[in-house]
Design an enzyme around this catalytic site. Structure first.
Site, mmCIF file in Angstrom:
data_model
loop_
_atom_site.group_PDB
_atom_site.id
_atom_site.type_symbol
_atom_site.label_atom_id
_atom_site.label_comp_id
_atom_site.label_asym_id
_atom_site.label_seq_id
_atom_site.Cartn_x
_atom_site.Cartn_y
_atom_site.Cartn_z
ATOM 1 N N SER A 12 0.819 -1.212 0.000
ATOM 2 C CA SER A 12 0.000 0.000 0.000
ATOM 3 C C SER A 12 0.854 1.264 0.000
ATOM 4 C CB SER A 12 -0.948 -0.011 1.201
ATOM 5 O OG SER A 12 -0.222 -0.129 2.414
ATOM 6 N N HIS A 33 7.967 -8.102 -5.756
ATOM 7 C CA HIS A 33 8.658 -9.388 -5.879
ATOM 8 C C HIS A 33 7.738 -10.535 -6.290
ATOM 9 C CE1 HIS A 33 6.935 -9.855 -1.859
ATOM 10 N NE2 HIS A 33 7.211 -11.148 -1.911
ATOM 11 N N LYS A 107 9.702 1.603 8.026
ATOM 12 C CA LYS A 107 9.761 2.039 9.419
ATOM 13 C C LYS A 107 10.208 0.872 10.291
ATOM 14 C CE LYS A 107 6.070 5.506 9.002
ATOM 15 N NZ LYS A 107 5.724 5.314 7.582
ATOM 16 N N GLY A 136 6.195 10.367 8.299
ATOM 17 C CA GLY A 136 5.283 11.370 8.828
ATOM 18 C C GLY A 136 3.888 10.805 8.988
ATOM 19 N N ALA A 140 -1.588 5.519 3.558
ATOM 20 C CA ALA A 140 -1.367 5.296 2.127
ATOM 21 C C ALA A 140 -2.612 5.611 1.305
ATOM 22 C CB ALA A 140 -0.924 3.849 1.895
ATOM 23 N N LYS A 191 6.709 4.936 17.224
ATOM 24 C CA LYS A 191 5.291 5.303 17.386
ATOM 25 C C LYS A 191 4.385 4.094 17.192
ATOM 26 C CE LYS A 191 4.071 5.162 12.862
ATOM 27 N NZ LYS A 191 2.949 4.401 12.259
#
Length: 241
Positions: A12, A33, A107, A136, A140, A191
């Protein structure tokens, strides 16, 4: 000015960023992939699995050929899960030259060593390789749909941050740049721990007071961790946090 960019990871977030770059007029190649998944993207001209009813711009093409994607552009944007980040870079390395620039929207930390992902880039390529992270508060689906969003790009070289911002920035997708690459990575990764904890607290019936305490004290912990790793507290007061 328009550019060429290769995006690795047809989930996404990778698809959303590829759509964003292509909507800005940049020649964009999205790699995945799974051949069957990529064949469906090429046939449908949308990612029905993750971002249904959001058509691809004409400037967005797809491939399952890693060499083709690696050699399409000197700017590579990696959007794969963090636990396969290093593996993906190692597979890309034989196909690129010393002009390559590595950006990522992944992330997390290196699950084997606990290092931040910029360390992986430096180890697989070199400490001189331009490196940048994009992170940020952004979903998506909303980015791909063109809803207003804002993110941060942190880079080891300001010129690369500016170049990547030029590719991705638009009136509805605002890009802010910084050189604090540590804090942007820490904020994006840790986060998720707070988000899971907040979900658990909600699930067992705790209320807004608990959530507020959890998030507030969690942010304090993130700041302490970030400072220990060499990041700047003020960066986490912005979009990175």
């Amino acid at each position: 000015m328009t550019s060429k960019i290769s995006v690795f990871g047809a989930g996404s977030w990778g698809t959303a960023l590829a759509i964003q770059a292509a909507k800005n007029g940049n020649q964009t190649l999205l790699w995945g992939h799974l051949p069957e998944h990529i064949a469906n993207l090429a046939k449908d001209r949308q990612n029905k699995r993750y971002l249904a009813k959001l058509p691809f711009p004409d400037t967005l093409q797809v491939t399952d050929n890693l060499k083709e994607a690696a050699q399409f552009s000197d700017i590579l944007l990696i959007s794969v899960p963090s636990h396969v980040f290093q593996e993906t870079l190692l597979k890309i390395k034989p196909f690129v030259n010393d002009q390559v620039k590595i950006a990522w929207a992944s992330k997390g930390f290196n699950p084997e060593t606990g290092e931040l992902l910029n360390k992986i880039v430096a180890n697989v390529f070199s400490i001189e390789t331009p490196a940048a992270v994009l992170s940020g508060p952004s979903f998506a689906q909303e980015v791909a749909a063109g809803l207003p969003s804002a993110v941060t790009i942190a880079a080891t070289q300001q010129s690369f941050a500016d170049q990547l911002a030029q590719i991705m920035h638009s009136p509805r997708f605002r890009i802010y740049t910084t050189n604090d690459i540590i804090s942007v990575q820490v904020g994006g990764a840790v986060k998720n721990v707070l988000a899971i904890a907040a979900g658990i607290a909600d699930g067992i019936g705790f209320g807004a007071n608990t959530r507020a305490a959890l998030v507030t004290r969690g942010i304090a912990e993130i700041i302490r961790l970030n400072t220990a790793l060499g990041g700047q507290q003020e960066t986490l007061m912005g979009l990175a946090g």
